[in-house]
Design an enzyme around this catalytic site. Structure first.
Site, PDB file in Angstrom:
ATOM      1  N   GLU A   1       0.852  -1.187   0.000  1.00  0.00           N
ATOM      2  CA  GLU A   1       0.000   0.000   0.000  1.00  0.00           C
ATOM      3  C   GLU A   1       0.894   1.245   0.000  1.00  0.00           C
ATOM      4  O   GLU A   1       1.229   1.755  -1.035  1.00  0.00           O
ATOM      5  CB  GLU A   1      -0.947  -0.042   1.199  1.00  0.00           C
ATOM      6  CG  GLU A   1      -2.199   0.743   0.944  1.00  0.00           C
ATOM      7  CD  GLU A   1      -3.423   0.198   1.673  1.00  0.00           C
ATOM      8  OE1 GLU A   1      -4.491   0.741   1.445  1.00  0.00           O
ATOM      9  OE2 GLU A   1      -3.326  -0.755   2.470  1.00  0.00           O
TER      10      GLU A   1
ATOM     11  N   ASP B   1      -5.939   9.496   6.914  1.00  0.00           N
ATOM     12  CA  ASP B   1      -4.898   9.316   7.921  1.00  0.00           C
ATOM     13  C   ASP B   1      -4.123  10.623   8.101  1.00  0.00           C
ATOM     14  O   ASP B   1      -3.830  11.045   9.220  1.00  0.00           O
ATOM     15  CB  ASP B   1      -3.929   8.201   7.492  1.00  0.00           C
ATOM     16  CG  ASP B   1      -4.642   6.933   7.043  1.00  0.00           C
ATOM     17  OD1 ASP B   1      -5.599   7.036   6.252  1.00  0.00           O
ATOM     18  OD2 ASP B   1      -4.242   5.841   7.478  1.00  0.00           O
TER      19      ASP B   1
ATOM     20  N   GLU C   1      -2.182   0.087  13.396  1.00  0.00           N
ATOM     21  CA  GLU C   1      -3.382   0.374  12.618  1.00  0.00           C
ATOM     22  C   GLU C   1      -4.646   0.045  13.415  1.00  0.00           C
ATOM     23  O   GLU C   1      -5.661   0.713  13.300  1.00  0.00           O
ATOM     24  CB  GLU C   1      -3.353  -0.476  11.342  1.00  0.00           C
ATOM     25  CG  GLU C   1      -4.553  -0.322  10.442  1.00  0.00           C
ATOM     26  CD  GLU C   1      -4.384  -1.090   9.143  1.00  0.00           C
ATOM     27  OE1 GLU C   1      -3.655  -2.104   9.151  1.00  0.00           O
ATOM     28  OE2 GLU C   1      -4.968  -0.680   8.127  1.00  0.00           O
TER      29      GLU C   1
ATOM     30  N   HIS D   1       1.070   2.701  11.620  1.00  0.00           N
ATOM     31  CA  HIS D   1      -0.027   3.433  11.002  1.00  0.00           C
ATOM     32  C   HIS D   1      -0.321   4.582  11.954  1.00  0.00           C
ATOM     33  O   HIS D   1      -0.712   4.349  13.071  1.00  0.00           O
ATOM     34  CB  HIS D   1      -1.243   2.502  10.990  1.00  0.00           C
ATOM     35  CG  HIS D   1      -1.877   2.301   9.666  1.00  0.00           C
ATOM     36  ND1 HIS D   1      -1.380   1.406   8.751  1.00  0.00           N
ATOM     37  CD2 HIS D   1      -2.984   2.837   9.110  1.00  0.00           C
ATOM     38  CE1 HIS D   1      -2.180   1.402   7.678  1.00  0.00           C
ATOM     39  NE2 HIS D   1      -3.154   2.283   7.871  1.00  0.00           N
TER      40      HIS D   1
END
Ligand code: BGC
Length: 936
Positions: A509, A516, A782, A803
């Site tokens: 990704e 975000d 995440e 993340h």
């Protein structure tokens, strides 16, 4: 030993000593003189000069660059009253005030950030020197600052005479060998200076006479390539030599045609290079070396490179000395001439990616599955270097992982399709260091295969690579778990600010996910200077924005055009420019983004019916708490997605009102104020019951409604009470996802619930911020439960351990816990608020922030009821210090009652708070909270 000569030596030694002593005495007296006399005269000084976010930038294309400087003063309570700025074309002449290109004269103004150049038109390639001096309100004048400079890049498409060159290889050879390009040239006259202007389709590394040009990585960086392509400018004067020179570049797929999510060749199929080396000789004549048909190409040791999959470096294919003039390139092929396209070229405004921290292996592990694994002790983004000799044809494979599984085995499932492997094929020649070039990995653990024998960890390192943003913030508390959380937030930022703000750095990704970025942007701006970083990215945003105003999910956009227009993601287009205006006072950025911001709100309007945005795809409160595997108790914190959409519609509209006001667009202020009223009405009608409950009884629903002022004032408190009750119903746990999390503690604080904000902050069972910390996290995850309580790992299809979204709590930690905030009218910390909120049984919080004016700091300690607060307010700013539970009579600085401290301009009581208006300086304030409250 020979006697007489010995004593002669002694005498000589003595004379020398005596001379030295006399000199030292003189030097000492001189030092005292210089230290004392100018210190009185020079109580005011200017330093920290920057031009367009950078110190001495080389290669900018901004026609009205902005200057900023910082002041220091030995006196408290100092404001700039005037400045004078001058610009010249040589450092020496400028220092003497001669041959000026531009001078402002003395300008009465307290402005010291983003002062615009208003002189004659700036010219391509020219280096301009500048300095500034200032006056203050105590009647001091500073000396002229040291001379700084900036250099213009190539301002006209016609300045480019170089040609794009590529390889005659068949196109679409993604994951093929990296092409090399080279040429030689002769320099018969001495060189005064040389500039290289360079860019590529793909990513490049460039060399002159065997030495690397610059120390940037993944240049030219990622932009909306179809519209904008950055080129870099390097001062390469010292790399050139007289006689024959050689230069060359090697290219990798990078973002240009490498894989991005499931796509490849997004911007084109062929790699290409554009190279223009401009040399000025000492006699003033010029030589230009361009990429052109005379260059030659071949392949080298990089057999394949990809951000996701890693790199294969095979020494057997090395072309030793290929970037030296002595190399014989007879066997190389002529390059292929590529279509010219100089119109998209731009100079960078953001920082390049560079190497930063270097990690030694923390542990060598043999896993239960008998793998040899190195633990670097930190989940980081970059790569591993290996120093070794090796055997001929030996293949070393380095695989990367963020975690070990429950059994302690190497775990890569969460990397999904990304191989994350670097391979080195050795020749067995002399020992040297191997490192990859056009890839990066997100990892803490590295599995080594093919090493043969015991791994020598003293020769292995992990190197962190990320955008070169200046660190600005530090935050330390008396609680080690919170300190680890802060550490994790900062490492989440480092790992995901790799030229663009990415969602994650490890799996297939690594894209510029907008949601975000908006959630984390304010926190990011505490930790590091992200002004240039976001300015660059926001330009790509406005360019990739759809014609109808919809903002893509990711920027630069590489997805289908339909992947655009989502609440909380696309709102990045209003939220980030506004945040940059707040924390840096960057008004020009706001101006530049205004059309894009307007277009985004226009898009929502166009898809709304009766001011309700309730159609189309939404991500919602991504990664909210949900019990797994079933939700029989109905505990999943699902927030209605259209409620969220309506809330962000209101938020973006509010930002439009604020931005329009700043930019003096009165019609828009009115227009968006009217619109906001309608949006709020629609929200109330659709999503709020007559009793004031939102249709989703979740923390996120309450938070958005409260944070964005969607309910009438008299209904807000009851909703805040519901929020508190909800938190308690979850056993003092948060349940928010990406969209609710940034506002959680802020809303609690605003409605008087600091205690609950602290309870959540310090909660260490799932879901909470400290749960991952207790599980050994070194970055932000995440998911709240990336690793479950029993050690199982979450679903690998979405389980990144790096993340940053949940790290948005960092904003509250700096802004509320430590209490450092900017005024939202005099933005950029021109006026500061220091309003610490002690709590959570913390004994100490110490935060520092380097602002555009200098360092702001707030350190509080609590010893029983005794509060000590040390605050630093930079010169040319003022601050409002808010002391909680304080009475004026109880507050002292040293032995002096606060009202006698001269730089404190005003003192006011406001409820339990004491408010001090102060000028610049450092203040050490002390009082007893309990006695204060008891009336003494
Ligand atoms: C990313 C997220 C992103 C999301 C959109 C994910 O795959 O990793 O962080 O915001 O998609 O919902």
């Amino acid at each position: 030993m020979n006697g007489p000569s010995h004593s002669k030596n002694n005498k000589a030694l003595y004379i020398r000593f005596n001379k030295c002593f006399m000199q030292a005495r003189w030097l000492f007296t001189l030092m005292i003189l210089t230290a004392t006399i100018p210190a009185f005269a020079q109580t005011l000084a200017v330093n920290g000069l920057t031009c367009e976010y950078q110190r001495n930038p080389v290669g900018i294309d901004i026609m009205r660059p902005r200057f900023s400087w910082k002041l220091t003063s030995s006196q408290r309570n100092t404001m700039q009253t005037a400045y004078e700025l001058r610009v010249g074309s040589s450092a020496e002449a400028l220092a003497q005030g001669k041959d000026l290109v531009y001078q402002t004269g003395k300008v009465s103004s307290d402005r010291s950030t983003f002062v615009e150049y208003e002189g004659p038109q700036l010219r391509s390639r020219m280096r301009y020197f500048w300095q500034v001096r200032v006056w203050d309100d105590h009647g001091n004048t500073s000396a002229w600052s040291p001379v700084n400079y900036w250099e213009m890049a190539l301002l006209d498409a016609a300045d480019w005479t170089a040609k794009w060159i590529g390889t005659p290889n068949p196109a679409d050879t993604v994951n093929g060998p990296s092409p090399l390009f080279r040429t030689t040239f002769n320099l018969s006259k001495p060189v005064r200076s040389a500039r290289l202007y360079i860019t590529s389709h793909g990513v490049y590394e460039c060399f002159i006479n065997g030495r690397r040009v610059g120390n940037d990585h993944f240049t030219p960086g990622w932009t909306s390539y179809k519209n904008r392509l950055q080129y870099q400018t390097y001062d390469v004067t010292t790399l050139l030599t007289s006689g024959t020179n050689a230069t060359g570049a090697v290219l990798g797929d990078g973002w240009y045609r490498g894989q991005l999510e499931k796509w490849k060749n997004i911007y084109g199929k062929e790699l290409a290079l554009l190279y223009q080396l401009e040399i000025t000789h000492t006699d003033g004549s010029k030589t230009t070396i361009n990429s052109d048909g005379k260059w030659k190409t071949s392949e080298g040791a990089i057999r394949s490179s990809s951000f996701y999959d890693g790199e294969v470096y095979d020494t057997r294919f090395e072309k030793k000395g290929w970037d030296l003039s002595t190399y014989n390139d007879k066997a190389w092929r002529p390059v292929k001439m590529m279509a010219a396209d100089q119109s998209k070229l731009i100079a960078p405004v953001g920082p390049p990616v560079k190497k930063h921290e270097v990690f030694h292996p923390a542990k060598l592990i043999i896993t239960p599955q008998k793998d040899t694994v190195i633990d670097f002790g930190q989940n980081l983004v970059g790569w591993v270097t290996l120093k070794m000799k090796g055997r001929p044809n030996q293949i070393i494979k380095l695989e990367h992982a963020e975690v070990l599984d429950k059994a302690g085995n190497f775990y890569t499932l969460n990397l999904r399709g990304a191989k994350c492997q670097n391979k080195f094929v050795l020749k067995g020649d002399a020992e040297r260091t191997y490192e990859p070039h056009f890839t990066y990995q997100g990892f803490r653990y590295v599995r080594i295969k093919g090493y043969g024998g015991k791994v020598d960890t003293s020769k292995i390192r992990a190197v962190a690579l990320y955008s070169d943003m200046a660190p600005t913030g530090t935050l330390v508390t008396s609680n080690p778990l919170l300190n680890q959380l802060q550490h994790n937030i900062q490492w989440g930022q480092k790992g995901n600010f790799v030229d663009v703000p990415t969602d994650c750095p490890q799996r297939d990704e690594r894209l510029g996910w907008t949601g975000d970025a908006q959630a984390f942007s304010r926190t990011a701006a505490y930790n590091m200077n992200v002004n240039g970083f976001f300015s660059k990215w926001l330009k790509d945003l406005s360019i990739d924005q759809r014609e109808d105003g919809a903002v893509p999910w990711t920027i630069p956009n590489m997805m289908p055009k339909t992947s655009a227009g989502v609440a909380g993601w696309s709102d990045v287009s209003t939220i980030v420019p506004w945040n940059m205006y707040l924390v840096y006072g960057d008004k020009r950025l706001l101006e530049q983004q205004y059309a894009s911001m307007k277009a985004w709100v226009g898009y929502i309007q166009s898809v709304s019916v009766d001011n309700l945005w309730n159609t189309g795809f939404q991500f919602g409160d991504w990664c909210f708490y949900s019990p797994s595997p079933t939700d029989d108790s109905g505990k999943a914190a699902v927030t209605d997605k259209t409620l969220i959409a309506e809330a962000f519609y209101a938020h973006s509209t509010q930002i439009m009102i604020d931005a329009a006001r700043v930019l003096g667009k009165d019609d828009d202020v009115k227009r968006y104020s009217d619109l906001l009223k309608e949006i709020k009405k629609a929200f109330m009608k659709e999503y709020v019951t007559p009793n004031g409950r939102t249709v989703s009884s979740t923390q996120t629903a309450y938070l958005l409604a409260l944070q964005f002022d969607l309910l009438p004032e008299d209904q807000r408190q009851q909703l805040a009470d519901r929020l508190v009750k909800n938190i308690s119903d979850y056993g003092n746990h948060l349940t928010t996802g990406f969209l609710g999390t940034p506002y959680l503690c802020h809303v609690l604080t605003r409605f008087g619930h600091d205690d609950i904000a602290y309870t959540l902050l310090l909660q260490d069972t799932y879901p909470s911020w400290l749960y991952p910390v207790k599980k050994g996290a070194t970055t932000i995850w995440e998911r709240w439960d990336g690793i479950k309580a029993n050690g199982d790992l979450q679903d690998p299809s979405m389980n990144s351990f790096n993340h940053y979204s949940y790290g948005a709590i960092g904003d509250w930690m700096y802004r509320v816990m430590a209490g450092i905030n900017t005024d939202d009218v005099r933005t950029g910390y021109k006026r500061i608020t220091i309003a610490p909120h002690p709590g959570g049984n913390l004994k100490m919080v110490n935060a520092q922030l380097e602002t555009g004016y200098g360092q702001v700091s707030s350190k509080w300690t609590l010893n029983g009821d005794v509060m000590n607060l040390t605050v630093t307010v930079p010169v040319n700013t003022t601050a409002l210090i808010v002391l909680p539970k304080a009475a004026q009579v109880a507050v002292t600085e040293g032995d002096r009652p606060v009202k006698e401290v001269d730089a404190i301009r005003d003192i006011k009581k406001d409820g339990q708070d004491l408010k001090l208006e102060v000028g610049s300086g450092t203040y050490n304030l002390k009082y007893n909270m309990a006695r204060s409250m008891a009336g003494m």
